[in-house]
Design a protein around this motif. Structure first.
Motif, PDB file in Angstrom:
ATOM      1  N   LYS A   1       0.840  -1.207   0.000  1.00  0.00           N
ATOM      2  CA  LYS A   1       0.000   0.000   0.000  1.00  0.00           C
ATOM      3  C   LYS A   1       0.870   1.250   0.000  1.00  0.00           C
ATOM      4  N   GLN A   2       1.934   1.211   0.782  1.00  0.00           N
ATOM      5  CA  GLN A   2       2.826   2.365   0.833  1.00  0.00           C
ATOM      6  C   GLN A   2       3.508   2.586  -0.512  1.00  0.00           C
ATOM      7  N   VAL A   3       3.905   1.501  -1.185  1.00  0.00           N
ATOM      8  CA  VAL A   3       4.516   1.622  -2.517  1.00  0.00           C
ATOM      9  C   VAL A   3       3.545   2.297  -3.476  1.00  0.00           C
ATOM     10  N   LEU A   4       2.274   1.890  -3.440  1.00  0.00           N
ATOM     11  CA  LEU A   4       1.283   2.489  -4.330  1.00  0.00           C
ATOM     12  C   LEU A   4       1.104   3.973  -4.018  1.00  0.00           C
ATOM     13  N   GLU A   5       1.079   4.328  -2.740  1.00  0.00           N
ATOM     14  CA  GLU A   5       0.956   5.737  -2.347  1.00  0.00           C
ATOM     15  C   GLU A   5       2.184   6.544  -2.768  1.00  0.00           C
ATOM     16  N   LEU A   6       3.358   5.959  -2.573  1.00  0.00           N
ATOM     17  CA  LEU A   6       4.586   6.658  -2.960  1.00  0.00           C
ATOM     18  C   LEU A   6       4.698   6.773  -4.475  1.00  0.00           C
ATOM     19  N   GLY A   7       4.171   5.801  -5.201  1.00  0.00           N
ATOM     20  CA  GLY A   7       4.122   5.896  -6.668  1.00  0.00           C
ATOM     21  C   GLY A   7       3.282   7.085  -7.099  1.00  0.00           C
ATOM     22  N   LEU A   8       2.158   7.286  -6.414  1.00  0.00           N
ATOM     23  CA  LEU A   8       1.322   8.460  -6.680  1.00  0.00           C
ATOM     24  C   LEU A   8       2.108   9.739  -6.411  1.00  0.00           C
TER      25      LEU A   8
END
Length: 149
Positions: A85-92
């Motif tokens: 989830k953090q990876v997806l948020e950081l990708g954003l």
């Protein structure tokens, strides 16, 4: 949730679920996202890793060694691990930083590197990938150039 994702980035999320099932894990982790990101060598993330001199086969081997196959029976719906989830948020956030209206595979890879703690991020770190070097390579890949060796 994935409206802003490019088609390739959406495929990565779906493929990450397949990778988790293949390893018999009952969650989708950052390591599964990494395995999905290296699946397509022509994607932005695939080209970015190649530009950094990172072999996709080496990444695959190292992830599979770092995260051994589980024994869990995988449920129909796999939840995202907090690191994923953090990876997806950081990708954003990487897409926002680059003023990109869409979130692509390169943004997800930068998000994974930026997350830093998951097995997937640790594999990249052990291979010498750091955020600043990846950002420099990302600019070159985006502009169609080649990094200097």
């Amino acid at each position: 949730m994935f409206e802003r994702y490019t088609e390739n980035a959406r495929r990565v999320v779906i493929l990450a679920s397949d990778k988790a099932r293949m390893l018999r894990h009952d969650y989708i982790g950052a390591e599964h996202l990494l395995l999905a990101l290296i699946h397509d060598e022509q994607s932005t993330a695939g080209r970015l890793l190649s530009a950094l001199g990172i072999s996709h086969a080496t990444v695959r081997r190292d992830v599979e060694q770092a995260v051994p196959a589980g024994v869990a029976e995988t449920p129909d719906h796999l939840p995202f691990h907090p690191a994923a989830k953090q990876v997806l948020e950081l990708g954003l956030l990487e897409a926002v930083r680059l003023n990109s209206p869409r979130i692509g595979t390169g943004h997800l890879l930068l998000g994974l590197i930026r997350e830093g703690e998951s097995p997937g991020a640790q594999v990249l770190s052990a291979l010498g990938v750091d955020l600043e070097g990846a950002r420099r390579a990302e600019r070159l890949v985006r502009e169609g150039g080649q990094p200097q060796a």
